[in-house]
Write a protein that holds these residues in place. Structure first.
Motif, mmCIF file in Angstrom:
data_model
loop_
_atom_site.group_PDB
_atom_site.id
_atom_site.type_symbol
_atom_site.label_atom_id
_atom_site.label_comp_id
_atom_site.label_asym_id
_atom_site.label_seq_id
_atom_site.Cartn_x
_atom_site.Cartn_y
_atom_site.Cartn_z
ATOM 1 N N GLU A 166 0.820 -1.204 0.000
ATOM 2 C CA GLU A 166 0.000 0.000 0.000
ATOM 3 C C GLU A 166 0.859 1.262 0.000
ATOM 4 O O GLU A 166 0.550 2.248 -0.650
ATOM 5 N N LYS A 171 -0.351 2.549 -7.587
ATOM 6 C CA LYS A 171 -1.769 2.245 -7.814
ATOM 7 C C LYS A 171 -2.374 3.105 -8.931
ATOM 8 O O LYS A 171 -3.463 3.640 -8.812
ATOM 9 N N ILE A 205 -2.461 -9.972 -4.850
ATOM 10 C CA ILE A 205 -2.855 -8.555 -4.856
ATOM 11 C C ILE A 205 -1.708 -7.676 -4.384
ATOM 12 O O ILE A 205 -1.461 -6.598 -4.935
ATOM 13 N N LEU A 209 -0.093 -4.622 -6.467
ATOM 14 C CA LEU A 209 0.058 -3.252 -5.973
ATOM 15 C C LEU A 209 1.501 -2.777 -6.097
ATOM 16 O O LEU A 209 1.766 -1.636 -6.485
ATOM 17 N N GLU A 214 -3.820 -0.612 -9.873
ATOM 18 C CA GLU A 214 -4.890 -0.159 -8.993
ATOM 19 C C GLU A 214 -5.364 -1.335 -8.138
ATOM 20 O O GLU A 214 -5.249 -2.495 -8.541
ATOM 21 N N ARG A 215 -5.929 -1.037 -6.980
ATOM 22 C CA ARG A 215 -6.377 -2.113 -6.096
ATOM 23 C C ARG A 215 -7.387 -3.025 -6.782
ATOM 24 O O ARG A 215 -7.285 -4.246 -6.716
ATOM 25 N N VAL A 277 -12.069 -2.644 -1.696
ATOM 26 C CA VAL A 277 -10.717 -2.247 -2.104
ATOM 27 C C VAL A 277 -10.724 -1.058 -3.053
ATOM 28 O O VAL A 277 -9.695 -0.395 -3.231
ATOM 29 N N SER A 281 -7.895 1.200 1.981
ATOM 30 C CA SER A 281 -6.542 0.657 1.957
ATOM 31 C C SER A 281 -6.540 -0.845 2.200
ATOM 32 O O SER A 281 -7.265 -1.368 3.041
ATOM 33 N N PHE A 282 -5.685 -1.522 1.448
ATOM 34 C CA PHE A 282 -5.493 -2.959 1.609
ATOM 35 C C PHE A 282 -4.882 -3.287 2.967
ATOM 36 O O PHE A 282 -5.023 -4.391 3.485
#
Length: 308
Positions: A166, A171, A205, A209, A214-215, A277, A281-282
């Motif tokens: 993140e 992203k 994922i 990132l 992008e998420r 998502v 935030s992840f």
């Protein structure tokens, strides 16, 4: 530094509760057979956690021991994953069909080799690493890597990867910018999911990132990338689920019902995660994983949970 003895003391108030729950849920059945309460509970857990980056295999391992006193086994997990993968097939049916058509057309027509054609090859290429490692290391995965200390440590440690992804991922890239390099990197990241506690979606994922996706784009390709691997794993493990070398045996009806439950809950989980998502935030999942890992270590130290 928090010691294992202090963790054990901290979780002492809950040890009697879980011990009593475990006894009541297992007293009427043989240790080698799956029970219907166990089947239902674990199938719901599978559906809830398969797509969330919290590790479905880790949660199934923890819940199995915490409530039922025995590890259900990797084979049962692999089979009911067919239900959650069916949810992916239904949810992304239009995308999957478009990619398949584009890939097939592109095999004979160079002019038709657009994004869908490339996406087909990217999914295939990204699946190879986990297919090879999963097959070669199947015995290690079913037994040694299911040590609960490993699961707890990975729940905590891999959360730092979420936070880093993140922080350092820009992203900005969308799905149409995906390259073969991205697919291979995310494919190798998917191999980490063979360790309970990592999470298939968490590994892929996070890699997406860090590659600048992008998420939502990272999550979508993560789900598409998982389809071949999970389907192959579930079908390959189906015979062993009835008569496992490690873990418990399940009946055909239990596997069928478990798969249906996992499908329904998994479908809802996909829809929720993609919305979440897109705007959050992840790293929020790290805030869940770290305390869970700490509590599991405390329960292990207290003797409520068993390493193997």
């Amino acid at each position: 530094m928090i010691s294992l003895s202090s963790l054990a003391t901290a979780v002492a108030p809950v040890t009697q509760f879980f011990s009593a729950a475990k006894d009541s849920l297992t007293q009427a059945t043989q240790a080698s057979d799956m029970t219907w309460p166990q089947t239902i509970v674990l199938s719901v857990v599978q559906g809830l956690t398969e797509f969330l980056p919290v590790s479905s295999s880790g949660h199934l391992r923890i819940i199995s021991d915490l409530l039922f006193g025995e590890d259900a086994g990797a084979s049962f997990t692999a089979v009911i994953q067919l239900g959650t993968e069916a949810a992916v097939l239904v949810y992304f049916a239009s995308d999957i069909w478009r990619i398949i058509k584009g890939w097939v057309r592109g095999l004979t027509n160079k002019a038709a080799r657009g994004l869908d054609y490339r996406m087909g090859w990217m999914v295939i290429a990204g699946t190879i690493p986990v297919g090879v490692l999963g097959y070669l290391g199947k015995d290690l995965i079913r037994e040694n890597l299911r040590n609960m200390w490993i699961t707890a440590a990975v729940l905590i440690g891999f959360s730092l990867v979420f936070i880093a992804a993140e922080r350092y991922g820009n992203k900005r890239r969308t799905m149409d910018t995906l390259t073969m390099k991205d697919a291979l990197v995310m494919g190798f990241a998917q191999c980490l999911a063979l360790i309970p506690g990592v999470s298939r979606s968490g590994g892929t994922i996070s890699a997406g990132l860090l590659l600048g996706l992008e998420r939502e784009a990272a999550a979508r390709f993560s789900f598409l990338l998982a389809i071949p691997a999970v389907l192959a794993s579930g079908l390959f493990s189906l015979p062993d689920a009835f008569n496992p070398e490690a873990g418990q045996a399940a009946s055909a009806s239990q596997l069928a019902v478990g798969t249906l439950i996992a499908f329904a809950v998994g479908y809802a989980s996909i829809a929720w995660l993609l919305k979440f998502v897109a705007h959050h935030s992840f790293a929020w999942f790290a805030a869940y994983r770290i305390p869970v890992g700490v509590v599991v270590m405390g329960l292990l130290a207290a003797g409520v949970l068993h390493p193997m």
